[in-house]
Design a protein around this motif. Structure first.
Motif, PDB file in Angstrom:
ATOM      1  N   GLU A 295       0.843  -1.202   0.000  1.00  0.00           N
ATOM      2  CA  GLU A 295       0.000   0.000   0.000  1.00  0.00           C
ATOM      3  C   GLU A 295       0.875   1.248   0.000  1.00  0.00           C
ATOM      4  O   GLU A 295       0.608   2.202  -0.741  1.00  0.00           O
ATOM      5  N   THR A 298       2.497   1.637  -3.464  1.00  0.00           N
ATOM      6  CA  THR A 298       1.571   1.994  -4.534  1.00  0.00           C
ATOM      7  C   THR A 298       0.886   3.335  -4.297  1.00  0.00           C
ATOM      8  O   THR A 298       0.148   3.807  -5.164  1.00  0.00           O
ATOM      9  N   LEU A 308       5.529  -4.922  -9.055  1.00  0.00           N
ATOM     10  CA  LEU A 308       4.633  -5.831  -9.771  1.00  0.00           C
ATOM     11  C   LEU A 308       3.374  -6.155  -8.967  1.00  0.00           C
ATOM     12  O   LEU A 308       2.310  -6.389  -9.531  1.00  0.00           O
TER      13      LEU A 308
ATOM     14  N   GLU B 286      -6.359  -7.025  -5.193  1.00  0.00           N
ATOM     15  CA  GLU B 286      -6.373  -5.572  -5.370  1.00  0.00           C
ATOM     16  C   GLU B 286      -5.412  -5.143  -6.461  1.00  0.00           C
ATOM     17  O   GLU B 286      -4.261  -5.550  -6.481  1.00  0.00           O
ATOM     18  N   THR B 289      -5.757  -0.253  -5.593  1.00  0.00           N
ATOM     19  CA  THR B 289      -5.642   0.069  -4.167  1.00  0.00           C
ATOM     20  C   THR B 289      -4.395  -0.550  -3.537  1.00  0.00           C
ATOM     21  O   THR B 289      -4.072  -0.253  -2.391  1.00  0.00           O
ATOM     22  N   GLY B 290      -3.713  -1.401  -4.271  1.00  0.00           N
ATOM     23  CA  GLY B 290      -2.362  -1.847  -3.911  1.00  0.00           C
ATOM     24  C   GLY B 290      -2.213  -2.457  -2.525  1.00  0.00           C
ATOM     25  O   GLY B 290      -1.125  -2.396  -1.940  1.00  0.00           O
ATOM     26  N   GLY B 291      -3.265  -3.019  -1.937  1.00  0.00           N
ATOM     27  CA  GLY B 291      -3.133  -3.639  -0.621  1.00  0.00           C
ATOM     28  C   GLY B 291      -3.861  -2.881   0.472  1.00  0.00           C
ATOM     29  O   GLY B 291      -3.914  -3.331   1.621  1.00  0.00           O
ATOM     30  N   MET B 292      -4.444  -1.735   0.124  1.00  0.00           N
ATOM     31  CA  MET B 292      -5.073  -0.914   1.163  1.00  0.00           C
ATOM     32  C   MET B 292      -6.275  -1.602   1.810  1.00  0.00           C
ATOM     33  O   MET B 292      -6.494  -1.491   3.020  1.00  0.00           O
ATOM     34  N   ILE B 312      -1.949  -8.780  -4.426  1.00  0.00           N
ATOM     35  CA  ILE B 312      -1.867  -7.444  -4.995  1.00  0.00           C
ATOM     36  C   ILE B 312      -1.425  -7.644  -6.435  1.00  0.00           C
ATOM     37  O   ILE B 312      -0.278  -8.020  -6.704  1.00  0.00           O
ATOM     38  N   VAL B 313      -2.381  -7.488  -7.339  1.00  0.00           N
ATOM     39  CA  VAL B 313      -2.122  -7.808  -8.743  1.00  0.00           C
ATOM     40  C   VAL B 313      -1.955  -6.511  -9.511  1.00  0.00           C
ATOM     41  O   VAL B 313      -2.762  -6.144 -10.347  1.00  0.00           O
ATOM     42  N   TYR B 314      -0.842  -5.847  -9.170  1.00  0.00           N
ATOM     43  CA  TYR B 314      -0.596  -4.535  -9.761  1.00  0.00           C
ATOM     44  C   TYR B 314      -0.261  -4.680 -11.244  1.00  0.00           C
ATOM     45  O   TYR B 314      -0.756  -3.938 -12.068  1.00  0.00           O
ATOM     46  N   SER B 315       0.571  -5.654 -11.568  1.00  0.00           N
ATOM     47  CA  SER B 315       0.916  -5.881 -12.980  1.00  0.00           C
ATOM     48  C   SER B 315      -0.101  -6.835 -13.597  1.00  0.00           C
ATOM     49  O   SER B 315      -0.721  -7.644 -12.914  1.00  0.00           O
ATOM     50  N   LEU B 318       0.612 -10.583 -13.050  1.00  0.00           N
ATOM     51  CA  LEU B 318       0.160 -11.202 -11.794  1.00  0.00           C
ATOM     52  C   LEU B 318      -1.348 -11.453 -11.813  1.00  0.00           C
ATOM     53  O   LEU B 318      -1.817 -12.410 -11.184  1.00  0.00           O
ATOM     54  N   PRO B 366      -2.362   9.832 -11.055  1.00  0.00           N
ATOM     55  CA  PRO B 366      -2.725  10.768 -12.123  1.00  0.00           C
ATOM     56  C   PRO B 366      -2.744  10.089 -13.491  1.00  0.00           C
ATOM     57  O   PRO B 366      -2.116   9.041 -13.668  1.00  0.00           O
ATOM     58  N   ARG B 402      -5.338  10.748  -6.296  1.00  0.00           N
ATOM     59  CA  ARG B 402      -4.968   9.341  -6.122  1.00  0.00           C
ATOM     60  C   ARG B 402      -5.336   8.798  -4.741  1.00  0.00           C
ATOM     61  O   ARG B 402      -5.925   7.724  -4.626  1.00  0.00           O
ATOM     62  N   ASP B 403      -4.995   9.554  -3.704  1.00  0.00           N
ATOM     63  CA  ASP B 403      -5.270   9.094  -2.337  1.00  0.00           C
ATOM     64  C   ASP B 403      -6.771   8.904  -2.124  1.00  0.00           C
ATOM     65  O   ASP B 403      -7.202   7.927  -1.520  1.00  0.00           O
ATOM     66  N   ARG B 406      -8.232   5.865  -4.095  1.00  0.00           N
ATOM     67  CA  ARG B 406      -7.868   4.599  -3.458  1.00  0.00           C
ATOM     68  C   ARG B 406      -8.676   4.370  -2.175  1.00  0.00           C
ATOM     69  O   ARG B 406      -9.221   3.292  -1.948  1.00  0.00           O
TER      70      ARG B 406
END
Lengths: 422, 422
Positions: A295, A298, A308, B286, B289-292, B312-315, B318, B366, B402-403, B406
């Motif tokens: 978190e 990101t 990733l 997520e 939200t990257g884990g939030m 956390i499947v940012y890419s 994943l 952004p 962004r904040d 999320r």
């Protein structure tokens, strides 16, 4: 030059709301060489407000009032300043037009109450408010104190909502103050360090910064971080910058690698920057921190260039199924163990094909009697970091409650990443 | 009964530090029926402090000073109160013993400076400080105002560090005030709602709470949440509780399911509680939200009973490799699409064998020009929720940076969970 700030509004005398405007105003005033000598919070009570204005005008050259410029009966700042200074209020035609235009643009009828907001102090200038209906006011005046002496005073009225107050201060107040005050050249620097006790930073740096009597040094501590703020004013910009640079260089020499940023960047930003420079990708496997490390990373725009993703392996089953930790290892060593930290870091690296895999496993607390980790202390944390060459595992004992253990664990993980990437 | 609070310390006149003690003190005083009429922040400047004390004693029945009780030359609260009230300071033998014991327990020599902290105002009682070296003081006194009238005044000195101040207030000040003040029976309730505009809550509830003139209602908004605080004082505890219950019931009837908690629990706690009651497990997938979401859930102790973890499947890789989203689907529909949200929720549910899988994919901003999502607006978020019966997907457009995008996305996810579990 001395200023006072009065925050007006009964809501700031409850347990729920606080004056935060004065922090922003203080920063802006300090930049111009003005110190704040007093802050007062007053309710929507004319007697109290007039008394506060009287006291402030006796003591300070500049008085800023924020709040109490709304359209309701409770909004009394204009009236109280007028009474304190024995000035008339008159309705300003331009301010009325601005108000009418504002309501028209919103296709709303202007309630008659709002006309109050066009009332201007005799001799004051209107400070237009692009974000709200209440304009600010700027008044240069002269008062006579009990000893029959006269004093020049500057009185500034600003609306309470931070967005409105900040915009007016930046666009209208700051430039006018710059005109009024002697020119001032100012340099700042912020050095940031993680996970070092404030007392130890102070013990090592005070002998240095104390020699720089012309640089104002402030140490701020919180959230696992120490910040050293330097501020210097000189006759030229170059002189001010030079002095701050000299001090920063000596401190950097003393604190060495403990300093993670010398231009204000956060630890997350630095780690992502280093990953970017080295063209490396990162994945996380978090147990006790439950996603906080990911978190934090990101939260930074464009983190996706090098981050990733990863796994939150809160249950042991997920440690096995996502990060391929041998179930037997967890059984034998416990989920909070250097062996499992290592297996998690290596497992997430393999699973995601990231250049670096980092893992956090620990006991965030509160302690669960007879739980699977009941033999291990709250605050025990293992962090594993696997890259192409090898895997390192470190043990930490973090004091404090659940929130602190989790936050500090992510700080340690970021610091391990930074040191490895250096 | 009226109180004033003076926070003492030059650091609170900088842009970096703020008086927060007064919020805690105000809550404690309000509970006892005491209102706060004024708050003042003064630096370590004896002239200013004495003036502030004089002004406060003229106006208020109770004066609480926090800060300025340390051992250094800058710590002047004791001296300034003594001077303002024309009282002597004497060294209290018990306080000296307590200080010596404190240093001995830490195997430290007591610096002679610290003896200052054993100086007590004539007629004052010492309030022992279990968490620090500076004891508080409690002084009941009488002052004479300019009109020759006498007034009873209570002056309370407390140390500045919040941990020390709070402990002394709770253990020493509150009980003494209860003795001194008429008995008071007080009931409170907090109703919490998520993701509704404050204006709409107010429009719907004001016609109700305005009829309860004997209940004080406060609306607080922030972090995607609206809280309605009710406070009522009566001659008996039962009467106070009854009134608050009556109002809460009517508001609950009006706002219905929008209220997620009526006893102060957080949305995360409610969701975990509902999972627990129904014996269901949860896993998260997520992206933006990257884990939030996972971080918020795991901030609650014992979350592990029902929260398994997640990814956390940012890419996009994943999304495919951990959550088994077909690569082709991402290519065709984009990572931010209802189809991918559905596949992520179902994928993480299957992978973790959780009863419920929830996914978040969106554009936090952004905006990246020519990025893969460049055709879609910042703030577009899809949330998928898969359980044994079916999978629902909802679309949200969240305004802000962004904040905010999320945070609001995690609020929407928690609200979807709550509604599904009901």
């Amino acid at each position: 030059m001395l200023a006072e700030i009065i925050a007006v509004g009964s809501e700031m005398l409850t347990p729920h709301r606080q004056d935060t405007n004065s922090l922003f105003l203080t920063a802006g005033l300090n930049d111009l060489g003005v110190e704040v000598g007093f802050k007062t919070i007053v309710g929507d009570n004319p007697r109290h407000l007039i008394e506060a204005i009287h006291n402030a005008l006796r003591r300070a050259d500049i008085l800023i009032l924020s709040g109490g410029l709304g359209p309701t009966e409770d909004d009394l700042t204009r009236e109280c300043v007028a009474e304190s200074l024995h000035l008339d209020l008159h309705t300003d035609a331009d301010a009325v037009l601005a108000l009418q235009a504002r309501f028209r643009a919103r296709r709303m009828e202007m309630p008659p109450n709002n006309l109050k907001q066009a009332q201007v102090l005799e001799g004051a200038e209107i400070l237009p408010n692009p974000n709200g209906s209440a304009p600010g006011q700027w008044l240069e005046t002269v008062i006579r104190t009990a000893d029959a002496q006269t004093h020049r005073r500057l009185v500034i009225l600003l609306p309470g909502p931070p967005k409105e107050m900040k915009a007016i201060f930046a666009a209208q107040v700051q430039p006018r103050l710059e005109q009024l005050l002697p020119p001032r050249f100012l340099a700042r620097r912020i050095l940031r360090m993680a996970l070092i006790p404030e007392s130890s930073v102070d013990a090592r740096t005070a002998p240095i910064y104390r020699r720089f009597t012309d640089v104002e040094t402030t140490i701020l501590a919180g959230h696992g971080e120490i910040q050293l703020h330097f501020l210097c004013t000189k006759d030229t910009q170059e002189q001010a910058e030079d002095r701050v640079d000299q001090l920063a260089e000596l401190i950097e020499h003393e604190m060495g690698d403990d300093i993670f940023s010398s231009d204000g960047e956060s630890l997350e930003e630095i780690v992502l920057l280093m990953l970017g420079l080295r063209g490396l990708s990162l994945a996380t496997a978090e147990s006790c921190t439950g996603g906080m490390l990911a978190e934090r990373l990101t939260a930074i725009p464009n983190a996706s260039r090098n981050f990733l993703g990863g796994a939150i392996v809160y249950s042991n089953d997920l440690k096995v199924s996502i990060c391929k930790v041998p179930a037997k290892l967890i059984q034998q060593k416990g989920a909070v163990s250097p062996e499992v930290a290592r297996a998690l870091a290596e497992g997430i690296r393999e699973r995601t094909k990231a250049a670096i895999g980092i893992s956090i496993t620990g006991i965030a607390g509160p302690a669960i009697p007879d739980g699977p980790d009941s033999g291990k202390p709250v605050g025990l944390v293992y962090i594993g970091l696997a890259d192409a060459e090898d895997t390192q595992v470190k043990q930490f004992i973090i004091l404090g409650d659940r929130d602190r253990v989790r936050l500090w664990a992510t700080m340690h993980a970021l610091e391990m990443l930074r040191h490895t990437l250096q």
